[in-house]
Design an enzyme around this catalytic site. Sequence first.
Site, PDB file in Angstrom:
ATOM      1  N   ARG A  57       1.036  -1.394  -5.378  1.00 53.85           N
ATOM      2  CA  ARG A  57      -0.122  -0.657  -5.853  1.00 53.85           C
ATOM      3  C   ARG A  57       0.258   0.817  -5.932  1.00 53.85           C
ATOM      4  O   ARG A  57       0.836   1.345  -4.976  1.00 53.85           O
ATOM      5  CB  ARG A  57      -1.279  -0.828  -4.867  1.00 53.85           C
ATOM      6  CG  ARG A  57      -2.415   0.122  -5.168  1.00 53.85           C
ATOM      7  CD  ARG A  57      -3.606  -0.145  -4.321  1.00 53.85           C
ATOM      8  NE  ARG A  57      -3.445   0.325  -2.952  1.00 53.85           N
ATOM      9  CZ  ARG A  57      -4.287   0.020  -1.980  1.00 53.85           C
ATOM     10  NH1 ARG A  57      -5.311  -0.783  -2.221  1.00 53.85           N
ATOM     11  NH2 ARG A  57      -4.104   0.482  -0.774  1.00 53.85           N
ATOM     12  N   GLU A  66     -11.786  -3.837  -7.511  1.00 50.52           N
ATOM     13  CA  GLU A  66     -12.447  -3.462  -6.261  1.00 50.52           C
ATOM     14  C   GLU A  66     -13.692  -2.625  -6.511  1.00 50.52           C
ATOM     15  O   GLU A  66     -14.337  -2.152  -5.585  1.00 50.52           O
ATOM     16  CB  GLU A  66     -11.473  -2.773  -5.297  1.00 50.52           C
ATOM     17  CG  GLU A  66     -10.599  -1.731  -5.937  1.00 50.52           C
ATOM     18  CD  GLU A  66      -9.505  -1.200  -5.013  1.00 50.52           C
ATOM     19  OE1 GLU A  66      -9.516  -1.488  -3.818  1.00 50.52           O
ATOM     20  OE2 GLU A  66      -8.642  -0.465  -5.526  1.00 50.52           O
ATOM     21  N   CYS A  75      -6.288  -9.641  -2.374  1.00 44.70           N
ATOM     22  CA  CYS A  75      -5.466  -8.951  -1.378  1.00 44.70           C
ATOM     23  C   CYS A  75      -6.307  -8.257  -0.302  1.00 44.70           C
ATOM     24  O   CYS A  75      -5.762  -7.617   0.584  1.00 44.70           O
ATOM     25  CB  CYS A  75      -4.526  -7.961  -2.043  1.00 44.70           C
ATOM     26  SG  CYS A  75      -5.394  -6.671  -2.944  1.00 44.70           S
ATOM     27  N   ASP A  91     -12.881  -2.967  -0.622  1.00 42.72           N
ATOM     28  CA  ASP A  91     -13.673  -1.989  -1.370  1.00 42.72           C
ATOM     29  C   ASP A  91     -14.734  -2.680  -2.217  1.00 42.72           C
ATOM     30  O   ASP A  91     -15.848  -2.160  -2.355  1.00 42.72           O
ATOM     31  CB  ASP A  91     -12.771  -1.124  -2.247  1.00 42.72           C
ATOM     32  CG  ASP A  91     -12.165   0.011  -1.446  1.00 42.72           C
ATOM     33  OD1 ASP A  91     -12.925   0.677  -0.720  1.00 42.72           O
ATOM     34  OD2 ASP A  91     -10.944   0.207  -1.518  1.00 42.72           O
ATOM     35  N   ARG A 142       0.875  -1.187   0.000  1.00 42.03           N
ATOM     36  CA  ARG A 142       0.000   0.000   0.000  1.00 42.03           C
ATOM     37  C   ARG A 142       0.909   1.234   0.000  1.00 42.03           C
ATOM     38  O   ARG A 142       1.225   1.781   1.060  1.00 42.03           O
ATOM     39  CB  ARG A 142      -0.909  -0.016   1.229  1.00 42.03           C
ATOM     40  CG  ARG A 142      -1.986  -1.090   1.186  1.00 42.03           C
ATOM     41  CD  ARG A 142      -2.843  -1.042   2.438  1.00 42.03           C
ATOM     42  NE  ARG A 142      -4.128  -1.674   2.270  1.00 42.03           N
ATOM     43  CZ  ARG A 142      -4.461  -2.870   2.788  1.00 42.03           C
ATOM     44  NH1 ARG A 142      -3.583  -3.555   3.501  1.00 42.03           N
ATOM     45  NH2 ARG A 142      -5.667  -3.363   2.594  1.00 42.03           N
TER      46      ARG A 142
END
Length: 959
Positions: A719, A812, A883, A836, A683
């Site tokens: 990401r 997501e 993930c 999400d 992240r």
Amino acid sequence: MLALTRDDVRLKCKADDWQQALALAGAALVEAGFARPGYAGGLLERERQGSTWLGSGIAIPHGTPASRGEVVATGVRVLQFPDGVAWHDGHVVHLLVAIAAQSDEHLDILRQLTHALGRDGAEAMLARAEDADAIVAVLGHVETPPKLDADTLCLNLPVRSAAELALAAAARLQGLGCVQPAFVAAVASQPLIPLGPGLALVRSAQAVDVPALALATSQAPVEGGLFGVFCLAARGEAHRPLLERLEQLLARGAVAGLKGLSADTTLAVLAGEDGETHTGRVRLLNAHGLHARPAKLLVQTARAQSVPVRVRVLEGSPEAISAASLTKVLGLGARRGQTLVFSAHGETAEAAVAAMLAAVQDGLGESVQPLNEVVQPREVPAAQTEALPAAPEPGVAMAAIPASPGLAVAPIYVLRHPRFDYPEKAASPDHEIGRLDQSLAQAAQQLDVLIQGTQGAKVANILSVHIEMLADPGLRDAALESIHEGASAEAGWWHAIDTAASAQEALADRLLAERATDLRDVGRRVLCLLCDTPLPEPPDTPYVLVAEDVGPSDVARLDTSRVRALVTAKGGATAHSAILARALGIPAVVGAGEAVLQLTAGIELAVDGDAGRLIPAPDPETVRRFERRIEEQARIEQEAYQNRHEPACTRDGHRVEVAANLGNTAHAVDAVERGAEGVGLLRTEFIFMAHPDFPDLKTQIAEYGEAFDALAGRPLVARTLDVGGDKPLPYWPVAAEDNPFLGMRGIRLALSRPEVLETQLRALLMAAGSRPLRIMFPMIKDVEEFRAGKRVFDRLQAEIRAPDVQLGVMVEIPSSALLAASLAAEVDFFSIGTNDLTQYTLAIDRGHASLSAQSDAIHPAVLQLIRLTVEAAHAHGRWVGVCGELGSDPLAVPVLVGLGVDELSVTARRIPQVKAMIRRLGMPQARELASLALAQPTAAAVRQTLETAVAAALEPGQD
Ligand code: PEP
Ligand code: MG
């Protein structure tokens, strides 16, 4: 705080005695609709218990606690008796401030009135006033001081006129949401008030939502040598002290030096830091900011200095507070990465400031990491229920927030906070202060004893913070203030605690806000001593502790060897109860709602700390199942850890990669040690959040390089920056939106500043060298967005040519799952962000206070979207990872494997167990479990079905 208006005042009342005056007051409250007639009896009774005389001819009659049932709405009526009324305590009353209040609002009014008491001639004026407005003006009211910080400064503008400066400042206040457009229009028509050389003020009280003071300065002087305009959005008189401070600074000539200064230096000037002040700045590195434990050490260090030390947050208000007051220091709400500015005067000021800086640099008792490391636990808010709910039904599972893993079945012990019954007022402040000080000392002794007997440094540390809170002069002073105003020791103390705790709760940082529980916890300990009420005693057989929230001293007092699990009605996963449960290895479920408190003491409760579930009065079969799972789990965990470096292959040889989710590249070493076969989700926004501004290329290369080094050839899935929604980046402000989760976030935001995305992609490609790098874009809704990101990537890759790179997307948003086929034709891989994906599929905000328990990613609708994604990906020869948190869910792992997911990326701690679980599965059974789950109508049905089916599929001999 109640604000008085002229309509609340009754002039020229007459009464023969105090009882008649009270009857008039009661009637006025009834007439105003604040109380029913029965309240008048409460006023009389309360007065008999102790005089409500305040001073300066004022008394503040209010009802007894028993009469609060007669209150309809909180309100005040002021009755003026110009001839005076002989009060029963020998004083003469000219003004009655009669209060109808359901709780302790009268203490607020009391504080408010003390401003009037101090003023010369107030009593005579109140007695003789012919106009209600005059009385309102004398009684006044207290309001929050205006906002003034780096946000309200707009400096060195290329403007040519004073009017432009005034408008720029007003527009800034509008942009911050402090004022409405009508304010800006009003400012445009106001004359400038000269303040001193080069400076002017413009002010308006029109359309002000939040009082604030902005300052706009110009690059070059405008007409009349003016270079700065202060713009005041005024509400009430709360800005007075600030303007007075400004006046003093102007008189000293300090503010004249504001020209051309940076925001930092401007705030320092406004803070009054001058040549006489010794100051020092230091970056706060503590992971969770200045929370209770480090604050305690900071306060201790300040108290050890021979001169008073003040502190402010550089990014906050230029108002410095005493560094020796724990509540004030906690109230700063300072976070990791912010800068503390210490200041002191006098001969030893330099040494004092140096000591403060050293203490902060040393971590204030915590081990701290430099700013390129960040730990960002996801916080789940507590579930909330409004009315008192019915007790949960026996045998029916309840969902809540899993806070500490593990299972337990035991009878419950419901810990209820003791009820305190005490008089609100007392006649002798000296006596009350003596009682309070004695109880404070006894409470400190109790805590000392608890610390000696407690297991684990964490509990002891928290309790020592409680001792520090007891010694906080700020709390004691606040209590004394109320006591001097006539409150009893109990009422004064609880008011001080409640005010400080409420201030803590109002802080934006949830972790700091949760420290309010500590304040109330320590507050109750002292109240128990004052009221001679015993603290609740737990049973001496094993039990599940059920409580509204569990304070650290509750845990320390309990024999933790007997507590099989903790269940709380309130609290999030970062509440102390949760932290302590994890520290003590006790399974815990939090935020279960008020209903759990209605459970009858002694009934059995099955607690599943992994899934966040509770089953009251479970049937014998459920109990047996839990017991089997408890034994099994202990064995499996041990075995899983031993085999953590083995690959995760099902019994029939199907390999699933298990990787780690990271927000901090420094944790990659630990992830590998726990058996990670790569990083499945880095992240990167958390890396950005740990910097005060966009990290440059070199910094980013170093960050990513650290992860690649630790991974030693294992792949890194990074990401790209996912800012917005619940993850703001302070230096990339996003305009306020009604629905931030449906607004500028993820790739949409990143594409609005391609240079930021470009630097990040360049850094990733350069850091990778020949090592395996997978890059994915967050929040992609369709192939068009992917292509926009890919164009940037392709340009850089053509230049850098990193040999082992794949480019993918996160799935997501439901649209990208539904359109996975068109995406799969162009991407190298998918990684499904179930957190999400669930919020957008079920339309439940992932952080929603009361709905988050229903937001279960195992919902069949989410599983269907995963199925679609995997099928489309595999048809194009692409791989799919998961993930989101679902990948760590023991019930979901077999389903995800059965759906054909190729990689699971989970928190590092869970890697050994996830791998072990996969090894116990066969692919045919996993596929069957997936079909079974997909066929269910609800998330609860999926869980219920899987509970036995997964256990059966994991049994040996299933092939
Ligand atoms: C997700 O949404 O599932 C995900 C992994 O991303 P984040 O939780 O960081 O939004
Ligand atoms: Mg996400």
